[in-house]
Scaffold this motif. Structure first.
Motif, PDB file in Angstrom:
ATOM      1  N   GLN A 165      -7.774  -9.522   4.040  1.00 45.24           N
ATOM      2  CA  GLN A 165      -8.459  -8.235   4.159  1.00 45.24           C
ATOM      3  C   GLN A 165      -7.958  -7.310   3.067  1.00 45.24           C
ATOM      4  OE1 GLN A 165      -7.771  -6.062   7.781  1.00 45.24           O
ATOM      5  NE2 GLN A 165      -8.905  -4.259   7.066  1.00 45.24           N
ATOM      6  N   ILE A 166      -8.895  -6.702   2.327  1.00 41.47           N
ATOM      7  CA  ILE A 166      -8.550  -5.748   1.277  1.00 41.47           C
ATOM      8  C   ILE A 166      -8.590  -4.348   1.881  1.00 41.47           C
ATOM      9  CG2 ILE A 166      -9.130  -4.844  -1.010  1.00 41.47           C
ATOM     10  CD1 ILE A 166     -10.565  -7.494  -1.570  1.00 41.47           C
ATOM     11  N   VAL A 167      -7.423  -3.755   2.020  1.00 38.06           N
ATOM     12  CA  VAL A 167      -7.324  -2.418   2.621  1.00 38.06           C
ATOM     13  C   VAL A 167      -7.512  -1.338   1.568  1.00 38.06           C
ATOM     14  CG1 VAL A 167      -5.828  -0.843   3.915  1.00 38.06           C
ATOM     15  CG2 VAL A 167      -5.790  -3.305   4.412  1.00 38.06           C
ATOM     16  N   ALA A 168      -6.908  -1.531   0.391  1.00 36.79           N
ATOM     17  CA  ALA A 168      -6.968  -0.524  -0.670  1.00 36.79           C
ATOM     18  C   ALA A 168      -6.784  -1.191  -2.022  1.00 36.79           C
ATOM     19  CB  ALA A 168      -5.897   0.546  -0.452  1.00 36.79           C
ATOM     20  N   VAL A 169      -7.272  -0.516  -3.059  1.00 37.64           N
ATOM     21  CA  VAL A 169      -7.049  -0.928  -4.448  1.00 37.64           C
ATOM     22  C   VAL A 169      -6.465   0.271  -5.188  1.00 37.64           C
ATOM     23  CG1 VAL A 169      -8.096  -1.733  -6.595  1.00 37.64           C
ATOM     24  CG2 VAL A 169      -8.948  -2.591  -4.390  1.00 37.64           C
TER      25      VAL A 169
END
Length: 357
Positions: free
Chosen positions: A162-166
């Motif tokens: 899961q990508i929460v933030a970049v």
């Protein structure tokens, strides 16, 4: 030797030669036959439920809501001309061009992988459609859908993470990922905040999050890239597990949705009747067509099914080979399937939407 005898001998030898050739000659076809069926309200051979739900009250069920399958010969199988003709003549075998099932030289392993992916996707859509029908909110999250082999992210990010933030910016849509990455120049570092797939859940804890630094590569047009394909996944407010093994493809979606709804609602949807069916399911509940419908009808009737939920686009083929004693029920969407179950449960068969003949 008299001319008549010689002619008969030559004809006999020619016939024998043709028969031998037909036995030895291989043709590019694949055979389908009725496969096993599974009651989505019941148990697997292991004794575990086909559908198990935790974190939400469930209710007793009865009857059957069976998903159906088709058995298919392997990618390397090439029937003889005789076998293919016999298959064409049998009512319980479907002979189709090999490339219809294994396109462009697809191997057994590749087909199994594709079927597994389709099955996983159908499970997700079945859950989403069922909860949507019940008015239960379903969330979404941005994930790593796939990682490019040999790309900058290989070994650092993984499919399902899961990508929460970049770079500290919270991600709410998959399109954001590419936009944030391309703010960099090739060779610069992008910081991803992710929840690893192994620890992801509907409500991941902050402690599960960790940061992963990826050095960007360079695309052919000069953009910075990290070598991943972002996607979206659904999150659910409680756990729904579909535990079938060694089953692939997307065609069980409708029956999984109905099984989930039956377990989550106090109404006994089948009223004890034996209902089977097939059909893909979309997130919004739309039901789509599948392959091998006639083989699935045979499999269902052999198990004792009284009714068969049939995607409307499969109706023209289904009516050509409906086994005696099996009632086809035309289905366009999940809501229509539930309405049909209302009619079955109350014994109002005349109200069922029929496949036109």
């Amino acid at each position: 030797m008299p001319r008549r005898s010689a002619t008969m001998l030559a004809a006999t030898l020619l016939l024998i030669g043709l028969l031998c050739a037909s036995v030895l000659m291989r043709v590019p076809y694949t055979e389908m036959s009725p496969g096993p069926t599974f009651n989505t309200l019941g148990e697997q051979k292991s004794g575990e439920p086909v559908i198990s739900i935790s974190g939400r009250p469930t209710y007793p069920t009865s009857g059957h809501l069976n998903m159906t399958t088709v058995q298919v010969t392997g990618a390397k199988y090439e029937p003889s001309l005789v076998s293919a003709v016999i298959g064409w003549l049998r009512h319980d075998v479907l002979v189709v061009p090999h490339d219809n099932v294994y396109p462009q030289g697809q191997t057994d392993k590749e087909a199994q992988q594709e079927n597994a992916e389709q099955f996983a996707s159908s499970e997700d859509s079945a859950k989403t459609a069922a909860l949507g029908q019940l008015g239960i909110p379903v969330g979404t999250e941005v994930i790593v859908s796939s990682v490019v082999a040999g790309g900058p992210s290989e070994g650092r990010l993984h499919a399902g993470d899961q990508i929460v933030a970049v770079d500290g910016t919270t991600v709410t849509g998959k399109e954001q990922v590419a936009a944030l990455v391309t703010k960099h120049k090739p060779g610069e570092t992008v910081e991803f905040t992710v929840v690893p797939h192994a620890r992801a859940s509907a409500t991941p804890a902050a402690a599960d999050e960790h940061k992963v630094a990826v050095t960007t590569g360079k695309a052919s047009d000069g953009r910075a890239i990290v070598g991943i394909l972002p996607g979206t996944d659904h999150t659910y407010p409680f756990t729904i597990d579909i535990g079938l093994q060694d089953v692939g493809g997307p065609s069980a979606g409708l029956m999984f949705s109905l099984g989930i709804i039956d377990k989550l609602t106090p109404t006994d949807l089948t009223g004890g009747r034996f209902v089977a069916g097939t059909g893909t399911i979309a997130d919004d509940g739309a039901v789509g067509p599948i392959g091998g419908i006639q083989m699935k009808l045979i499999a269902a009737r052999d198990k004792g099914a009284q009714y068969f939920f049939t995607p409307s686009e499969n109706c023209p083929e289904a009516v050509q080979g409906t086994p005696s004693g099996l009632t086809l029920v035309k289905v366009d969407n999940l809501a229509g399937a539930l309405k049909a179950l209302d009619s079955i449960r109350s014994g109002q068969n005349a109200a069922l939407p029929a496949c036109p003949r």
